[in-house]
Enzyme design. Sequence first.
Site, short mmCIF file in Angstrom:
data_model
loop_
_atom_site.label_atom_id
_atom_site.label_comp_id
_atom_site.label_asym_id
_atom_site.label_seq_id
_atom_site.Cartn_x
_atom_site.Cartn_y
_atom_site.Cartn_z
N TYR A 243 4.75 60.95 78.20
CA TYR A 243 4.97 61.48 76.86
C TYR A 243 6.13 62.47 76.84
O TYR A 243 6.96 62.46 75.92
CB TYR A 243 3.70 62.18 76.36
CG TYR A 243 2.75 61.29 75.59
CD1 TYR A 243 2.65 61.37 74.21
CD2 TYR A 243 1.96 60.36 76.25
CE1 TYR A 243 1.78 60.55 73.51
CE2 TYR A 243 1.09 59.53 75.56
CZ TYR A 243 1.00 59.63 74.19
OH TYR A 243 0.15 58.82 73.49
N TYR B 117 11.61 63.77 76.33
CA TYR B 117 12.12 65.03 75.79
C TYR B 117 12.80 65.86 76.88
O TYR B 117 13.76 66.58 76.60
CB TYR B 117 10.96 65.81 75.16
CG TYR B 117 10.34 65.10 73.99
CD1 TYR B 117 10.91 65.16 72.73
CD2 TYR B 117 9.18 64.34 74.15
CE1 TYR B 117 10.35 64.50 71.65
CE2 TYR B 117 8.61 63.67 73.08
CZ TYR B 117 9.19 63.75 71.84
OH TYR B 117 8.64 63.09 70.77
#
EC number: 3.1.-.-
Length: 804
Positions: free
Chosen positions: A503, A507
């Site tokens: 996840y 980022y």
Amino acid sequence: MAVSKITLHYAQTTGGSNEAAAAFPWNTPKKAVNPYLDPAEFAPESALSNLIALYAVDNEQEQLRRETLSDEVWERYFFNESRDPVQREMEQDRLINHAKTAREQQRFNPDLVIIANVGAQPAHISKPLLERIKYFHSLGRAKAYSRYLQKTIRPCLERLERVRDSQVSASFRFMASHDGLEGLLVLPEMNQDQVKRLSTLVAAHMSMCLDAACGDLFVSDDVKPEEIRQAWERVAAEAMRLEVIPPAFEQLRRKKRRRKPVPYELIPPSLARMLCADWWYRKLWQMRCEWREEQLRAVCLVNKKASPYVSYEAVIHKREQRRKSLEFFRSHELINEDGDTLDMEDVVNASNSNPAHRRNEMMACVKGLELIAEMRGDCAVFYTITCPSRFHATLNNGRPNPKWTSATVRQSSDYLVDTFAAFRKAMHKAGLRWYGVRVAEPHHDGTVHWHLLCFMRKKDRRSITALLRKFAIREDREELGANTGPRFKPELINPRKGTPTSYIAKYISKNIDGRGLAKEISKETGRSLRDSAEHVSAWASLHRVQQFRFFGIPGRQAYRELRLLAGQAARVQGERKAGAPVLDNPRLDAVLAAADAGCFATYIMKQGGVLVPRKHHLVRTAYELNDEPSAYGDHGIRIYGIWSPIAEGKICTHAVKWKKVRKAVDVQEAAADQGACAPWTRTRTRGNNCPPVENLNKSGGDLPDIKTMNEKELQDYLHNMGQKERRELTARLRLVKPKRKTVYKQNISEQQRLQLEAELTARGFEGSASEIDLLLRGGSIPSGAGLRIFYRNHRLQEDDKWRQ
């Protein structure tokens, strides 16, 4: 008819006489002597006549130059509107008529007022706006053009004025009223040279303030520390007028309840900085860049339609800064007391400054948190927190946001930090705990938002989520209504879809170097995430935003020092038994072994586990003061090594002191670069003009020849070598050029070669055979702004990290 026959007969007769003359050269007619028609045959040119002609031409050119200069001087100083009343009155009438005409046109066409206001702005504002206005005008849609000026450009100009008013406070204007400091009012419009001159004037003003304070306060020779502190307060007050926090302000400012004595020893370094022009240059340049960026945000030049995250100007400046840093690293090396040298570029690339190493370390840390959460039975939740609408300068469609209150990017970051601090205080008060990592990244207009990957007990998940939602939406709650998704979005991580590391991986890579995200397209900007990584890096550097932050786990600096210690121990001990202890204490050695293995999960558990206060960690980072003072007289703090509360003493991991020096220059290459003036330059120097090899032979001629030694003699000689001989040997080895590695050459088809040539031509290169051969052999071609073009995997790529 008779005339034509006579003419024809005459022509035939004349032609026959000419043919006879051509057959016998003594029958050719003599040329008449006429010096006016052909003087060259009777007056041949001489060297003196040529010289006289050249002098005449030079005199004519000099006369023309003097006449032109005389006319310019006359026009400038004698025949202008300031000295001729009639011409001055005519010029004034012309300007008045022009202003009246423009005023009449603006009254009937309000769009001209907007265009005039845009043209009156500084170049960094007016140039891009005028280009956009010109583009809309070229579309030929009058209504859309007028609507664009009224609905977009005019609000942008109004917002720009509000931003300028918020940047320049009353105290700042007071400082700009001093002699020589008027440039503070136009700080965003200055370049680096102008900011340097302004910083020198500001430093001189601070020096004058200190002299005045000393004259008023130091009435006797016995000066007390409190009087020195009062003089410092006056200079600090002047610095705070410029929106700059003085050095050591928190330690030296007056407090009602001070627990520790006043550190008077911090006053001299603080004053030295406030009187230094270089220190003021760094502060003013940072302020100039931030103010300029906020003005560009105000006129909608920072968004996904123009330049996402940060302006193109800031990106170019960041590229240039990176290029200068790379040149500095490549031209310097590190040397210790023994004469050992390290290439500075290799040291930087091997450190955590390398984006690849930083990304790998963060991914390893997140993986360790994931393993610990699985072991503890904790759940993982992914949160997204966004600032209220008043912090966003631009809407999603690129138009001005009417709710924006001129808030800066830094203020949006401070808002999230304060919100998180308040939430953490309330969470601890409620007895709730969590651990994880947060990532700060920009919206398309530069506003900060956070992504948090948090691990917690399953029974606490609902309570923590509800409490975090309460603090995330408590400001400007009315603008959300029933849907709180735009401000706060929780997502429970489903193991079927992916792990917590998967996840957060996107980022982390997106905010460092974009590795592995070339095919990922951003939903916000519509561009590749790899291409956006450069903009994100420039954004974080400009606005000083901390992109990553771990919480609830031991510090990562101790992890790095332990890995460094393990590598040093392995080199010293040589061939030791695998798994042999390095430290005497088994608990500390277990932490060292976990860090050396690169297992963050084991390292965290051996340190005491997650959610453990820092005072209970086994291994911590040790610091010490620098041996040499800085340019301002104070001793900074540096890393010494590690220490533990369960063991006596400290362990040093930085025993060798390295000094930064410039690399030695190859004399032959330097002479070749100097061109035709190289021999004169070498003979005119005052120092020793011998090449370094000759100097070395003169100074160290008694050194034995290493090539003739066998392996045993060489080992004995190197073992018994003194420090002076070691340095001389190091200098000799430094002059030996390393052998070039045989470069490979990529094999491509004729169609691929033609395609490569077409791509090079489209990018502005020649596309010649030499350029193609250079690219196929692994080379690169500079493309400007610190970037280089290279050919890899049958693709033409552009990057500044092509060497890695």
